[in-house]
Scaffold this motif. Structure first.
Motif, PDB file in Angstrom:
ATOM      1  N   THR A 152     -21.812 -53.300  -0.405  1.00  0.00           N
ATOM      2  CA  THR A 152     -22.371 -53.524   0.819  1.00  0.00           C
ATOM      3  C   THR A 152     -23.858 -53.531   0.644  1.00  0.00           C
ATOM      4  OG1 THR A 152     -20.761 -52.543   1.994  1.00  0.00           O
ATOM      5  CG2 THR A 152     -22.762 -52.695   3.086  1.00  0.00           C
ATOM      6  N   THR A 154     -27.874 -52.770   1.439  1.00  0.00           N
ATOM      7  CA  THR A 154     -28.484 -51.675   1.847  1.00  0.00           C
ATOM      8  C   THR A 154     -29.851 -51.963   1.537  1.00  0.00           C
ATOM      9  OG1 THR A 154     -28.122 -50.098   0.376  1.00  0.00           O
ATOM     10  CG2 THR A 154     -26.562 -50.268   2.101  1.00  0.00           C
ATOM     11  N   GLU A 155     -30.931 -51.425   2.157  1.00  0.00           N
ATOM     12  CA  GLU A 155     -32.150 -51.390   1.700  1.00  0.00           C
ATOM     13  C   GLU A 155     -32.512 -50.713   0.451  1.00  0.00           C
ATOM     14  OE1 GLU A 155     -34.506 -53.209   2.923  1.00  0.00           O
ATOM     15  OE2 GLU A 155     -33.530 -53.988   4.629  1.00  0.00           O
ATOM     16  N   VAL A 201     -21.165 -47.167   0.494  1.00  0.00           N
ATOM     17  CA  VAL A 201     -21.890 -47.271   1.700  1.00  0.00           C
ATOM     18  C   VAL A 201     -21.228 -46.128   2.584  1.00  0.00           C
ATOM     19  CG1 VAL A 201     -20.287 -49.124   2.594  1.00  0.00           C
ATOM     20  CG2 VAL A 201     -22.827 -48.853   3.183  1.00  0.00           C
ATOM     21  N   SER A 204     -23.289 -43.436   2.418  1.00  0.00           N
ATOM     22  CA  SER A 204     -24.471 -43.404   2.954  1.00  0.00           C
ATOM     23  C   SER A 204     -24.306 -43.219   4.350  1.00  0.00           C
ATOM     24  CB  SER A 204     -25.166 -44.688   2.765  1.00  0.00           C
ATOM     25  OG  SER A 204     -25.349 -44.846   1.157  1.00  0.00           O
ATOM     26  N   TYR A 205     -23.186 -43.858   5.057  1.00  0.00           N
ATOM     27  CA  TYR A 205     -22.971 -43.717   6.446  1.00  0.00           C
ATOM     28  C   TYR A 205     -22.706 -42.440   6.748  1.00  0.00           C
ATOM     29  CZ  TYR A 205     -20.668 -44.238  11.009  1.00  0.00           C
ATOM     30  OH  TYR A 205     -20.326 -44.290  12.286  1.00  0.00           O
ATOM     31  N   ASN A 263     -25.549 -54.712   7.687  1.00  0.00           N
ATOM     32  CA  ASN A 263     -25.226 -54.955   6.329  1.00  0.00           C
ATOM     33  C   ASN A 263     -23.971 -55.735   6.259  1.00  0.00           C
ATOM     34  OD1 ASN A 263     -25.916 -51.369   6.327  1.00  0.00           O
ATOM     35  ND2 ASN A 263     -27.403 -52.878   5.421  1.00  0.00           N
TER      36      ASN A 263
END
Length: 594
Positions: A152, A154-155, A201, A204-205, A263
Motif C-alpha cells: 500500500t 503511503t507518504e 499498512v 500504520s492504520y 492509498n
C-alpha cells in the motif's frame, strides 16, 4: 545422517505425538491450498458492514494521466540488474495475493499480474523471496528491480521507494473472537490487544489513524492462531487475507471493513528509475485494456472495488468485471441455512493446528529435498568460518600485544552485541552491491559469511576460556622439554582447551543451525529455502501450523544426535582408552629396575 535415517526419526517422533489417532485433524484439511486461485465463484460483494472511509477521494496526486505508448518502451533502458530479466522481491506467506504454491512456485494475484506485465514488455521474470520488513530497503538499494507484495502506497514509504500506478485496492477487516463485545472499529480502545502484522499498512492504520498501540506479529498465520486462542482481542487484517483465513467453524468472525481512498496497492521501484516505472505503468494499462487484469482479479481476489477507484492510469479503461454482488447472492441462496456452529474445544483446535498427519506427509518431501540440504550448507559453511576465525580471535584475545588483543575484543563486542538479523542485513545489503560481480548477486554466500562472522565472536570466547583454563604448568612443562611457544600451544595447550569446551562448541553449532533461517531476509529463490522457510511457506498455503512442527522435527533430528555424539566423545576423551585385556609388555621386576 542419511535421508532414510532422517525420515525414520521424523516418523518415529510424529508417530509418538499422534499415537491413538484421536487428535488428528481430518485429512481433507491437508487438501486446502490457500495459494490456489479461489475462482470467481468465491466472489465477495461490496461489504455491507463497510465503515466510513477515513478520507474522501480528494485530489489524486500520484496516478498518472496517461502512459508512455508500449511501442516506445526500450527494454535496454530500464536499468535492470540483469538485462532482459525483471528481478522481483516478493513474499511467500500472504495468499491469495503473494505466496508459494504446492509446486514451489511464487504465485498469487500480484505476481501473476506482474508476469503478464513483463510479457507485454518482452521481459523474463525472476521471483526472489524475502521478508516484508527488508523488502523496500532491498528495492531502494537495487537488490531487486521491483517489489511485489500488495504494498500500500503511503507518504512514508514514498520517501524510500517510488511506486507505479495502482493495480489493486484492499479493504481492512476487523476480525474478533466469536462472542466478542467488540462490534466495530469504533469499539477499539487503549488497553486492548489488537494484532497486526509488522510493517503492513494495517499497523500504520492502527497507530496513526486509531491512535492505539498494537501487538505486532511476524506473519498472518501467527496472528490468527493467537486470535483463535483469545491471546489477542482483535486483528486488523487485509480483507482478502481475512476472508481466506477465517473458515466455517473457526472461533472467529469478520465484523466490519473499512478503507482509505488516499492509498492504493502498487509495485515498488528504486528511486530515480523513471524508465522502469513508465514501462510498468504502460504494461499495466495494456493488461487492463486486453482483459487480463479483470481475468486475474476474478480468479484470485474476486471482490467488489471500492467506490470511486479503478486500476491503472487515469486514461486506462475501466475493467469489465463480473457482477460480484450477484454471484455472491446466488451462491448464498444455493447454500443451506447454516445451523448453530459447533465450537471446538481448545484441545481440538490445537490438534487441528499442530497435528495434521496429512500435512506432515506433504511437508516431508520438500523439507528433505530443499530445506535440509540448504540448512546443512548454511550451517556447515558458517561453522567452518566460525571455527577458523574464532581460533584466531581466541589466540589474539590472550596475546600480550595490545595490537592483537584490542581488535579481537572490539570485534567480539560488536558481533555479540548486535542482533543477528541486523548483522545479516548489514552484510547482505552492504556488501551485496560491492561483491555482486563475484557472487552473481546471489545472497546465499553472503548469508554464510554473515552467519560465520557472528559465530566467530562466540566461538572465539568459548575457545579463549578453554585455553585459559589449562593449567600454566602444562605450557611450562612443554617449554622445559624444548618445545617452542607456538609448538607448545598447538600441541599441548590448545588441544586440552578445545576438549574442555566441546559441549559449549556444540551448543554454539546448534544455535547456528537454528539461526540459519534468518538468511531468508536477504532474499532467496524458491530452491534456496532452508527448513524453517519451507515449513512456513506450506503453513501459509494451508493455514495450519503442522508444517512448522514438521520442520521443527527435522531440527530435532539434527540436534539431538549431535548432542549425544559430543557427549560421547567428551566422555571418551576424559576416560582415555580402555586398557587391553592383557598388556603385551611384562612388568619389570625390581631387580631389573636396579
Amino acid at each position: 545422517m542419511t535421508r532414510a535415517a532422517v525420515v525414520a526419526v521424523i516418523a518415529l517422533l510424529v508417530g509418538s505425538l499422534t499415537a491413538g489417532g484421536t487428535v488428528l485433524a481430518a485429512p481433507a484439511a491437508a487438501t486446502v491450498d490457500q495459494c490456489a486461485p479461489p475462482g470467481v465463484q468465491s466472489a465477495s460483494p461490496l461489504p455491507t458492514n463497510l465503515a466510513a472511509a477515513e478520507a474522501g477521494p480528494g485530489v489524486d496526486r500520484y496516478t498518472t494521466d496517461g502512459v508512455v505508448p508500449l511501442d516506445n518502451i526500450d527494454p535496454s533502458a530500464l536499468r535492470l540488474r540483469v538485462p532482459g530479466v525483471l528481478t522481483v522481491g516478493t513474499l511467500s506467506d500472504a495468499p491469495p495475493s503473494i505466496c508459494i504454491n504446492s509446486l514451489g512456485e511464487f504465485t498469487g494475484f500480484d505476481n501473476e499480474l506482474l508476469r503478464a506485465i513483463a510479457a507485454k514488455l518482452g521481459l523474463q521474470i525472476s521471483f526472489v523471496g524475502t521478508e516484508f520488513s527488508a523488502l523496500l530497503a532491498q528495492v531502494a538499494s537495487g537488490r531487486f528491480d521491483v517489489g511485489s507484495s500488495s504494498i500500500t502506497t503511503t507518504e512514508q514509504r514514498r520517501r524510500t521507494v517510488e511506486f507505479t500506478n495502482g493495480y489493486d485496492f484492499g479493504y481492512f477487516s476487523l476480525v474478533v473472537p466469536s462472542g466478542s463485545a467488540i462490534t466495530g472499529f469504533g469499539d477499539l480502545v487503549p488497553g486492548q490487544r489488537i494484532g497486526v502484522v509488522q510493517g503492513t499498512v494495517q499497523e500504520s492504520y492502527v497507530v496513526d489513524t486509531l491512535g492505539l498501540r498494537p501487538v505486532i506479529f511476524p506473519d498472518y498465520n501467527t496472528v490468527y492462531a493467537s486470535l483463535k486462542t483469545r491471546q489477542i482481542d482483535a486483528w486488523v487484517a487485509p480483507s482478502q487475507q481475512a476472508e481466506g483465513t477465517v473458515r466455517p467453524g473457526d472461533p472467529a468472525e469478520i465484523i466490519e471493513n473499512t478503507f482509505s481512498l488516499d492509498n492504493f496497492i502498487a509495485y515498488a521501484v528504486a528511486p530515480g528509475n523513471q524508465p522502469l516505472i513508465d514501462a510498468l505503468n504502460a504494461g499495466l494499462d495494456a493488461v487492463i485494456a486486453d482483459g487480463t487484469w479483470a481475468r486475474l482479479y476474478s480468479e484470485w481476489v474476486p471482490r467488489a472495488l471500492p467506490p470511486g477507484w479503478k486500476p491503472g492510469s487515469k486514461a486506462a479503461p475501466p475493467p469489465q468485471l463480473p457482477d460480484f454482488d450477484a454471484i455472491a447472492a446466488e451462491r448464498a441462496s444455493q447454500q443451506p441455512a447454516a445451523g448453530p456452529g459447533v465450537r471446538k474445544s481448545t484441545l481440538a483446535q490445537l490438534a487441528d493446528s499442530f497435528l495434521d498427519w496429512e500435512l506432515y506427509r506433504q511437508a516431508i518431501p520438500d523439507l528433505l529435498t530443499t530445506g535440509l540440504p540448504n540448512t546443512l550448507l548454511l550451517t556447515v559453511g558458517a561453522g567452518v568460518i566460525g571455527l577458523v576465525l574464532g581460533m584466531v580471535l581466541a589466540i589474539a584475545g590472550i596475546s600480550r600485544s595490545r595490537l592483537l588483543r584490542w581488535p579481537a575484543r572490539v570485534y567480539t563486542d560488536i558481533f555479540r552485541g548486535l542482533p543477528e538479523v541486523v548483522i545479516i542485513l548489514l552484510i547482505g545489503l552492504g556488501l551485496g552491491p560491492v561483491v555482486g560481480g563475484l557472487t552473481g548477486y546471489n545472497p546465499f554466500p553472503l548469508g554464510i559469511l554473515a552467519l560465520g562472522l557472528m559465530a566467530a565472536a562466540y566461538v572465539g570466547e568459548i575457545l579463549r576460556s578453554g585455553i585459559q583454563s589449562v593449567e600454566p604448568g602444562q605450557l611450562e612443562a612443554a617449554r622445559a622439554l624444548g618445545f617452542s611457544y607456538p609448538a607448545a600451544m598447538r600441541l599441548v595447550v590448545v588441544p586440552q582447551g578445545v576438549r574442555r569446551v566441546l559441549p559449549a562448541l556444540m551448543n554454539q553449532f546448534i544455535s547456528l543451525l537454528k539461526a540459519s533461517s534468518l538468511v531468508y531476509f536477504l532474499g532467496l529463490v524458491a530452491d534456496q529455502r532452508e527448513l524453517f522457510q519451507v515449513g512456513r511457506d506450506l503453513n501459509a498455503q494451508t493455514g495450519s501450523l503442522s508444517p512448522l512442527v514438521a520442520a521443527g522435527l527435522f531440527y530435532l533430528a539434527l540436534t539431538i544426535p549431535l548432542t549425544h555424539l559430543v557427549n560421547y566423545v567428551d566422555n571418551r576423551l576424559r576416560r582415555g582408552r580402555k586398557p587391553a585385556a592383557e598388556d603385551p609388555l611384562e612388568p619389570a621386576t625390581a631387580q631389573e629396575m636396579i
